[in-house]
Enzyme design. Structure first.
Site, mmCIF file in Angstrom:
data_model
loop_
_atom_site.group_PDB
_atom_site.id
_atom_site.type_symbol
_atom_site.label_atom_id
_atom_site.label_comp_id
_atom_site.label_asym_id
_atom_site.label_seq_id
_atom_site.Cartn_x
_atom_site.Cartn_y
_atom_site.Cartn_z
ATOM 1 N N GLY A 34 38.949 17.542 -77.145
ATOM 2 C CA GLY A 34 40.394 17.724 -77.257
ATOM 3 C C GLY A 34 41.167 16.599 -76.290
ATOM 4 N N LYS A 102 40.379 28.464 -80.316
ATOM 5 C CA LYS A 102 39.865 27.119 -80.077
ATOM 6 C C LYS A 102 39.475 26.538 -81.437
ATOM 7 C CE LYS A 102 37.549 25.708 -76.805
ATOM 8 N NZ LYS A 102 38.260 24.305 -76.870
ATOM 9 N N GLU A 111 31.654 24.066 -78.733
ATOM 10 C CA GLU A 111 32.058 24.482 -77.622
ATOM 11 C C GLU A 111 32.007 25.889 -77.183
ATOM 12 O OE1 GLU A 111 36.254 21.865 -78.178
ATOM 13 O OE2 GLU A 111 36.240 23.699 -79.187
HETATM 14 O O1 LIG Z 1 39.384 23.414 -79.244
HETATM 15 C C1 LIG Z 1 39.551 22.309 -79.145
HETATM 16 C C2 LIG Z 1 38.590 21.490 -79.939
HETATM 17 O O2 LIG Z 1 37.842 22.025 -81.041
HETATM 18 C C3 LIG Z 1 40.573 21.941 -78.459
HETATM 19 O O3 LIG Z 1 40.191 22.162 -76.968
HETATM 20 C C4 LIG Z 1 41.794 22.441 -78.685
HETATM 21 O O4 LIG Z 1 42.322 21.933 -80.079
HETATM 22 C C5 LIG Z 1 43.238 21.818 -77.765
HETATM 23 O O5 LIG Z 1 43.092 20.500 -78.069
HETATM 24 P P1 LIG Z 1 44.135 19.564 -76.901
HETATM 25 O O6 LIG Z 1 43.802 19.765 -75.609
HETATM 26 O O7 LIG Z 1 44.254 18.491 -77.896
HETATM 27 O O8 LIG Z 1 45.451 20.278 -77.235
#
Ligand SMILES: O=C(CO)[C@H](O)[C@H](O)COP(=O)(O)O
Length: 262
Positions: A34, A102, A111
């Site tokens: 992310g 997440k 993850e």
């Molecule tokens: O779970 C995730 C990816 O699968 C990311 O950690 C989550 O979506 C947060 O993303 P960002 O830091 O771009 O806001």
């Protein structure tokens, strides 16, 4: 260059910069996915360059693997590393107990596996990610493509039986086609509004054939590092019960900002 960043990117950056201070020489580190996690990968690469820190990274997605390679961070697979000292990742929401949603980036499966295989998980976030109750952000479920419509119907039935209020379940798309995860699966997003009992929901949806995993991370995250756009950082450690206020300076960070491109 730092001055050109939006307040939200500054917040993500300072959270990431503070979090990589937890990394010690020789550690095996899970690298999240992310935009916030991408800052962390950049900050880690900077520490490795400037301090000679030696780290092996285990990326949680092909995207993160690509960024780590580009920045010269040695990476390996989880099977090779087996167990990790630390994982640092972003989140879509976190609550008071450091339960998380997440999977907004579609990498929830790797993850969760990587974070669970780590001594500690640190979440890095801006203030907007903190919620009183999880569920405002749609909850992603990774599902097998085979029979996904049947799986979706079973998920909807399950939400009815749990008397969950919001029951809108949508297939995540990538343009005209379903979004496909690194594992070759689909994602369905559950628009629930609020999740009254995250632990129960997580257990029940994972029993549905076709559901591989869900985006609720419960009792996995140990520390959250919350960044503010003005450089303030708060470090909350759920196990120690401590809250620490800190500050990260934007000076001397041009080499990090120079490779921005996430
Ligand atoms: O779970 C995730 C990816 O699968 C990311 O950690 C989550 O979506 C947060 O993303 P960002 O830091 O771009 O806001």
């Amino acid at each position: 260059m730092a001055a050109d960043l939006s307040p939200i990117d500054k917040a993500k950056f300072v959270a990431a910069k503070r979090a990589v201070e937890f990394i010690e020489d020789g550690m095996r580190v899970g690298l999240g996915t992310g935009s916030t996690a991408a800052w962390m990968v950049r900050c880690l690469a900077e520490r490795m360059r400037e301090e000679g820190l030696r780290v092996t990274g285990v990326p949680t997605s092909s995207r993160t693997a690509g960024l780590a390679r580009q920045l010269g961070i040695p990476i390996t697979s989880l099977d090779e590393a087996r167990w990790l000292d630390l994982t640092i990742d972003g989140a879509d929401e976190f609550d008071h107990d450091l339960a998380l949603i997440k999977g907004g980036g579609g990498a929830l499966l790797q993850e969760k596996i990587v974070a669970t295989a780590s001594d500690r998980m640190i979440v890095i976030a801006d203030t907007a990610k903190e919620v009183a109750q999880l569920g405002g952000f749609p909850l992603p479920l990774e599902v097998i493509p085979f029979g996904w419509q049947t799986t979706k119907a079973l998920i909807e039935e399950t939400l009815v039986s749990l008397e969950v209020l919001g029951r809108d379940v949508t297939l995540r798309m990538n343009g005209e086609r379903p979004f496909v995860t690194d594992e070759g699966n689909y994602i369905v997003d559950l628009h629930l509004g609020r999740i009254g009992n995250p632990r129960q929901l997580s257990l029940v949806v994972n029993q549905i054939p076709g559901v591989v995993e869900n985006g609720l991370f419960i009792d996995i995250c140990d520390i959250v590092v919350i960044g503010h756009g003005d450089g303030r950082v708060e470090v909350r450690d759920i196990n120690a019960g401590t809250v620490e206020q800190d500050r990260v300076e934007f000076a001397d960070t041009d080499n990090i900002f120079a490779d921005l491109g996430d």
